[in-house]
Design an enzyme around this catalytic site. Structure first.
Site, PDB file in Angstrom:
ATOM      1  N   LYS A   1     107.826  41.406  40.189  1.00 43.88           N
ATOM      2  CA  LYS A   1     107.734  40.465  39.075  1.00 43.88           C
ATOM      3  C   LYS A   1     106.279  40.020  38.929  1.00 43.88           C
ATOM      4  O   LYS A   1     105.574  39.843  39.918  1.00 43.88           O
ATOM      5  CB  LYS A   1     108.646  39.243  39.304  1.00 43.88           C
ATOM      6  CG  LYS A   1     110.117  39.611  39.415  1.00 43.88           C
ATOM      7  CD  LYS A   1     111.021  38.396  39.342  1.00 43.88           C
ATOM      8  CE  LYS A   1     110.708  37.311  40.350  1.00 43.88           C
ATOM      9  NZ  LYS A   1     110.705  37.777  41.747  1.00 43.88           N
TER      10      LYS A   1
ATOM     11  N   HIS B   1     109.876  28.947  38.108  1.00 46.01           N
ATOM     12  CA  HIS B   1     109.315  28.092  39.150  1.00 46.01           C
ATOM     13  C   HIS B   1     108.963  26.715  38.590  1.00 46.01           C
ATOM     14  O   HIS B   1     108.299  25.928  39.246  1.00 46.01           O
ATOM     15  CB  HIS B   1     108.053  28.715  39.755  1.00 46.01           C
ATOM     16  CG  HIS B   1     108.247  30.110  40.244  1.00 46.01           C
ATOM     17  ND1 HIS B   1     107.864  31.212  39.502  1.00 46.01           N
ATOM     18  CD2 HIS B   1     108.789  30.583  41.392  1.00 46.01           C
ATOM     19  CE1 HIS B   1     108.170  32.311  40.186  1.00 46.01           C
ATOM     20  NE2 HIS B   1     108.732  31.949  41.323  1.00 46.01           N
TER      21      HIS B   1
ATOM     22  N   GLY C   1     109.638  35.032  46.064  1.00 44.70           N
ATOM     23  CA  GLY C   1     110.024  33.779  46.690  1.00 44.70           C
ATOM     24  C   GLY C   1     111.525  33.570  46.639  1.00 44.70           C
ATOM     25  O   GLY C   1     112.204  34.033  45.720  1.00 44.70           O
ATOM     26  N   SER C   2     112.054  32.879  47.630  1.00 43.75           N
ATOM     27  CA  SER C   2     113.475  32.520  47.615  1.00 43.75           C
ATOM     28  C   SER C   2     113.689  31.352  46.657  1.00 43.75           C
ATOM     29  O   SER C   2     112.744  30.759  46.144  1.00 43.75           O
ATOM     30  CB  SER C   2     113.934  32.161  49.026  1.00 43.75           C
ATOM     31  OG  SER C   2     113.846  33.292  49.876  1.00 43.75           O
ATOM     32  N   GLY C   3     114.956  31.033  46.422  1.00 38.15           N
ATOM     33  CA  GLY C   3     115.299  29.977  45.478  1.00 38.15           C
ATOM     34  C   GLY C   3     115.821  30.508  44.163  1.00 38.15           C
ATOM     35  O   GLY C   3     116.197  29.742  43.277  1.00 38.15           O
ATOM     36  N   HIS C   4     115.844  31.861  44.035  1.00 34.18           N
ATOM     37  CA  HIS C   4     116.312  32.490  42.801  1.00 34.18           C
ATOM     38  C   HIS C   4     117.638  33.213  43.005  1.00 34.18           C
ATOM     39  O   HIS C   4     118.024  34.057  42.202  1.00 34.18           O
ATOM     40  CB  HIS C   4     115.277  33.489  42.298  1.00 34.18           C
ATOM     41  CG  HIS C   4     113.918  32.912  42.105  1.00 34.18           C
ATOM     42  ND1 HIS C   4     113.674  31.842  41.272  1.00 34.18           N
ATOM     43  CD2 HIS C   4     112.717  33.237  42.656  1.00 34.18           C
ATOM     44  CE1 HIS C   4     112.377  31.547  41.305  1.00 34.18           C
ATOM     45  NE2 HIS C   4     111.789  32.371  42.147  1.00 34.18           N
TER      46      HIS C   4
ATOM     47  N   ASP D   1     102.789  37.689  44.234  1.00 30.41           N
ATOM     48  CA  ASP D   1     103.591  38.893  44.435  1.00 30.41           C
ATOM     49  C   ASP D   1     102.758  40.144  44.180  1.00 30.41           C
ATOM     50  O   ASP D   1     102.811  41.112  44.947  1.00 30.41           O
ATOM     51  CB  ASP D   1     104.800  38.892  43.490  1.00 30.41           C
ATOM     52  CG  ASP D   1     105.874  37.883  43.896  1.00 30.41           C
ATOM     53  OD1 ASP D   1     105.714  37.238  44.949  1.00 30.41           O
ATOM     54  OD2 ASP D   1     106.861  37.744  43.159  1.00 30.41           O
TER      55      ASP D   1
END
Length: 331
Positions: free
Chosen positions: A105, A219, A54-57, A110
């Site tokens: 991860k 998250h 996921g994006s945001g990292h 995922d």
């Protein structure tokens, strides 16, 4: 919610467009996907390496695409796993005939989607190997996982596997060194404040004015405990103690240290954390080979940090020191 965005549902697309504009010398985006690959991909005679999530990292994971690290990164929506078809597109784009390693991860979405993509790629005749990163010592099972979570220690796996792949190693050799890195890396984090997913418009959890969470996931998954704010030295001691209980180290062992900011923590505070970490390791006569301080795997605008230790031998040291040229990591 205050964010520098346009449409909350277009943040990933806008981000990737801006990233390509800024770094067109290193990156290209596969058309109609959220996949970022090396400008020179596929690299002839080289095992391809893909990661993502996921994006945001950010800068994880597209920030690590480039020479000596990843060949491709698959960027899901914010805190959401990328889809199998996008992962498959990345595998196809970076395969030079020597196979592709997937660095995953340990999050349920995922794991499922990368494995599905691997099966589809193998059906097309592409060799695929997988390694699962589960470096977070905080909790065994969590909101998004069965087993331990994968957090900032993943960056060490990118670096070391990427270095060996750049030397022309086989898929089996690259997979083996990636697994060796996973076995020798441990991490743990904490949060001072929550973060807000743009599409949600409100924080994903709550912390009181003088409250922190030890063991928080990237998250916003629950950690070990919520407690009142403590000094940097006390927080560093708690995180490092948990890591050292799980990572077998003895006097004169050699480690790499990563002090990772989660998005809204000043460098000043990260260096204060490292001051205590280095003191503790020195007292235990554990040698720090290299330290990385900064933002390597964030959680939007969450304030807090994580500590990662990688136990090194001669092979891992050499690969950690090898050349890398990406947006977010250079050697």
């Amino acid at each position: 919610m205050k964010k520098l965005i346009n449409d909350p549902n277009q943040v990933v697309d806008d981000m990737l467009a801006g990233m390509v504009e800024a770094h067109s010398d290193k990156l290209k985006r596969l058309p109609d996907t959220n996949v970022m690959i090396r400008k020179d991909a596929p690299v002839s005679g080289k095992v391809g390496i893909i990661s993502g999530g996921g994006s945001g990292h950010e800068p994880a994971h597209a920030g690590y695409v480039g020479k000596g690290m990843l060949d491709g990164a698959v960027c899901g929506e914010v805190f959401t796993s990328p889809t199998p078809d996008q992962i498959l597109a990345a595998i196809q784009a970076v395969d030079s005939g020597k196979g592709v390693l997937l660095i995953i991860k340990n999050y349920t979405g995922d794991m499922m989607n990368f494995e599905m993509a691997a099966e589809m790629a193998e059906a097309e005749g592409i060799q695929v190997a997988k390694v699962v990163v589960n470096d977070d010592v905080a909790v065994e099972d969590s909101t998004y996982t069965t087993g331990r979570r994968g957090i900032a220690g993943t960056v060490f796996v990118h670096k070391i596997a990427g270095a060996l792949a750049e030397q022309g190693a086989t898929l089996a050799e690259v997979e083996a060194v990636a697994k060796k890195t996973v076995e020798n890396v441990r991490s743990m984090g904490m949060a001072l404040t929550p973060c807000t997913v743009p599409a949600a418009g409100k924080p994903g959890f709550e912390l009181g004015e003088n409250e922190i969470e030890i063991g928080m996931g990237i998250h916003g998954e629950p950690g070990i405990e919520k407690t009142s704010i403590q000094s940097a030295d006390e927080i560093a001691q708690i995180l490092l103690n948990n890591i050292l209980e799980d990572l077998p180290l003895k006097e004169h062992d050699k480690v790499a240290v990563m002090i990772n900011g989660l998005g809204a923590t000043p460098l000043m505070e990260l260096y204060i954390i490292h001051k205590k970490v280095s003191e503790i390791l020195r007292e235990k006569r554990i040698h720090i080979h290299e330290t990385f301080v900064g933002e390597f795997m964030t959680s939007l605008e969450m304030a807090g940090c994580s500590i990662s230790l990688l136990k090194l031998d001669d092979q891992l040291s050499e690969l950690l020191d090898a050349q890398a040229d990406t947006i977010a990591f250079k050697k």
